[in-house]
Design a protein around this motif. Structure first.
Motif, mmCIF file in Angstrom:
data_model
loop_
_atom_site.group_PDB
_atom_site.id
_atom_site.type_symbol
_atom_site.label_atom_id
_atom_site.label_comp_id
_atom_site.label_asym_id
_atom_site.label_seq_id
_atom_site.Cartn_x
_atom_site.Cartn_y
_atom_site.Cartn_z
ATOM 1 N N UNK A 32 4.615 20.839 -60.539
ATOM 2 C CA UNK A 32 5.678 21.643 -61.156
ATOM 3 C C UNK A 32 7.065 21.012 -61.011
ATOM 4 N N UNK A 33 7.154 19.873 -60.332
ATOM 5 C CA UNK A 33 8.439 19.231 -60.136
ATOM 6 C C UNK A 33 9.353 19.970 -59.182
ATOM 7 N N UNK A 34 8.786 20.621 -58.172
ATOM 8 C CA UNK A 34 9.561 21.377 -57.179
ATOM 9 C C UNK A 34 9.603 20.563 -55.886
ATOM 10 N N UNK A 35 10.807 20.313 -55.413
ATOM 11 C CA UNK A 35 10.974 19.406 -54.272
ATOM 12 C C UNK A 35 11.027 20.129 -52.926
ATOM 13 N N UNK A 36 11.293 21.397 -52.947
ATOM 14 C CA UNK A 36 11.321 22.178 -51.720
ATOM 15 C C UNK A 36 11.183 23.656 -52.041
ATOM 16 N N UNK A 37 10.718 24.442 -51.065
ATOM 17 C CA UNK A 37 10.586 25.893 -51.240
ATOM 18 C C UNK A 37 11.214 26.577 -50.035
ATOM 19 N N UNK A 38 12.098 27.539 -50.296
ATOM 20 C CA UNK A 38 12.710 28.328 -49.227
ATOM 21 C C UNK A 38 11.758 29.432 -48.791
ATOM 22 N N UNK A 39 11.574 29.546 -47.473
ATOM 23 C CA UNK A 39 10.674 30.534 -46.887
ATOM 24 C C UNK A 39 11.418 31.281 -45.789
ATOM 25 N N UNK A 40 11.021 32.531 -45.559
ATOM 26 C CA UNK A 40 11.671 33.323 -44.511
ATOM 27 C C UNK A 40 10.677 34.338 -43.967
ATOM 28 N N UNK A 41 10.768 34.574 -42.661
ATOM 29 C CA UNK A 41 9.928 35.583 -42.038
ATOM 30 C C UNK A 41 10.658 36.282 -40.920
ATOM 31 N N UNK A 42 10.545 37.620 -40.860
ATOM 32 C CA UNK A 42 11.180 38.367 -39.780
ATOM 33 C C UNK A 42 10.409 39.624 -39.399
ATOM 34 N N UNK A 43 9.277 39.869 -40.060
ATOM 35 C CA UNK A 43 8.567 41.139 -39.882
ATOM 36 C C UNK A 43 7.089 40.831 -39.742
ATOM 37 N N UNK A 44 6.476 41.241 -38.634
ATOM 38 C CA UNK A 44 5.132 40.778 -38.319
ATOM 39 C C UNK A 44 4.091 41.245 -39.331
ATOM 40 N N UNK A 45 4.325 42.380 -39.998
ATOM 41 C CA UNK A 45 3.335 42.841 -40.970
ATOM 42 C C UNK A 45 3.434 42.097 -42.306
ATOM 43 N N UNK A 46 4.529 41.366 -42.509
ATOM 44 C CA UNK A 46 4.703 40.596 -43.744
ATOM 45 C C UNK A 46 5.272 39.220 -43.400
ATOM 46 N N UNK A 47 4.540 38.480 -42.571
ATOM 47 C CA UNK A 47 5.070 37.196 -42.095
ATOM 48 C C UNK A 47 4.317 36.001 -42.673
#
Length: 392
Positions: A32-47
């Motif tokens: 897809x020509x994507x060089x990086x993806x931003x990810x975030x986690x702070x909640x154990x039920x949706x991590x």
């Protein structure tokens, strides 16, 4: 599946599995020509956004920021000591950047220490096309930092791309999912000696949580509601009713095992002989559960299952489901696909899903929850807990 409860890190997920995940996602990124993806986690039920790539539960006080590059290991930025790491080194498999700083999400003045490192990393990698994953959860300042400091950057939505990869489980993941179901069955098998009148709903929840933690469960969500004629599960904050001798109980167990994989299981309970109306509602809940499981075949739009449920509820005179009645599961309690009219994903073989249809009229509710694996012939129920109303 072998799980060493006495290891320093108790987790069933192998390095080989993490290699597979990184490889699958990075191959799609290059396509897809994507060089990086931003990810975030702070909640154990949706991590799952981060835990899918590194075996660390992002459910602490402060969130964890990450960037998945199209080549190489993950970049992590989060809370830690000065000149230290944000996650333990022994967990940092396929992690190239492991930056820690004593930041606090409630203290905005500490965030530049994190985001300055994020900008340095993105510029060093010369990333110009960056994916945003789970935009409903990505912090505004994380995205703004990229937009404001990376000239010419293009930000693109990648939810569908990653969700479709995560939803289809590998053979190793399916083995873990079967273990998830076994743990839920073990918890439920202990409940007949605990469910008694005279306790608050919350007291019962506390006892169930103790059983779950004794089985090394990580995430706990026990939802209970008692009453007669209406018994509807609710969150811990509201579980203050004292259970009475003639109550029904809607008892939902949602826990994750060591390693973070979630499942869920529920049955209706009766502390006296259930009346014919409750028996009928519960029978219909199980009946439509079987209909939905049979319809959950590869290639079927997930949204189609909502249509099937609504047709059944209309035919039998019940209230129409106004949430989603099931979903995929994994390192998040709720993953896509959801059973909702606006879901665009198709069902695929080896998805691990829950099906929990409710039958509700003006004064009574019946609810059953089980875990399934989708096969070519439809969804196969994995739980072994007996079906029907549990009687105490």
């Amino acid at each position: 599946m072998q799980l060493n409860r006495y290891a320093k890190i108790v987790s069933p997920t192998s390095h080989k599995e993490f290699d597979r995940r990184h490889g699958a996602v990075q191959a799609k990124m290059k396509e897809k020509g994507i060089e990086g993806i931003l990810l975030y986690g702070s909640y154990i039920r949706q991590c799952g956004a981060i835990r899918y790539f590194v075996d660390f539960p992002t459910g602490g006080t402060n969130g964890l920021y990450a960037i998945m590059p199209d080549e190489g290991g993950l970049a992590l930025f989060g809370h830690g000591h000065v000149n230290s790491t944000t996650i333990p080194k022994e967990l940092a498999y396929r992690v190239d950047i492991n930056f820690g700083y004593p930041y606090a999400g409630i203290a905005g003045f500490t965030l530049p220490h994190i985001f300055d490192e994020v900008v340095k990393y993105v510029k060093k990698r010369n990333m110009k096309r960056i994916g945003l994953y789970r935009t409903g959860m990505l912090p505004y300042d994380f995205v703004r930092t990229i937009a404001d400091n990376i000239p010419g950057v293009e930000l693109v939505q990648v939810d569908d791309m990653l969700d479709e990869i995560m939803a289809v489980k590998s053979e190793e993941e399916l083995e873990i999912c079967r273990y998830v179901c076994k743990v839920h069955d073990q918890i439920y098998a202990a409940l007949p000696v605990l469910v008694r009148p005279g306790k608050r709903e919350k007291d019962l929840t506390n006892e169930i949580q103790k059983i779950a933690t004794d089985l090394d469960c990580e995430g706990l969500n026990i939802m209970i509601g008692a009453g007669n004629p209406m018994a509807h599960h609710q969150h811990y904050f509201f579980q203050n009713k004292v259970i009475q001798e003639n109550d029904y109980i809607d008892l939902l167990v949602e826990v994750s095992v060591a390693g973070g994989y979630y499942g869920e299981l529920s049955r209706m309970w009766s502390l006296s002989e259930p009346d014919e109306e409750m028996i009928e509602l519960n029978k219909h809940s199980m009946e439509v559960q079987d209909i939905l499981a049979a319809a959950a075949r590869p290639g079927v739009p997930a949204a189609k299952l909502m249509e099937i449920l609504h047709d059944y509820q209309k035919e039998h005179g019940y209230k129409l489901e106004d949430r989603f009645f099931g979903h995929s599961q994994g390192l998040d309690l709720t993953q896509r696909p959801l059973y909702a009219y606006d879901e665009n994903m198709l069902l695929q073989e080896n998805m691990f899903i829950s099906i929990h249809p409710a039958m509700e009229n003006s004064h009574m509710w019946a609810f059953n929850t089980d875990n399934y694996i989708i096969t070519k012939e439809g969804a196969v129920r994995v739980n072994q807990t007996p079906r029907g109303i549990f009687r105490v």
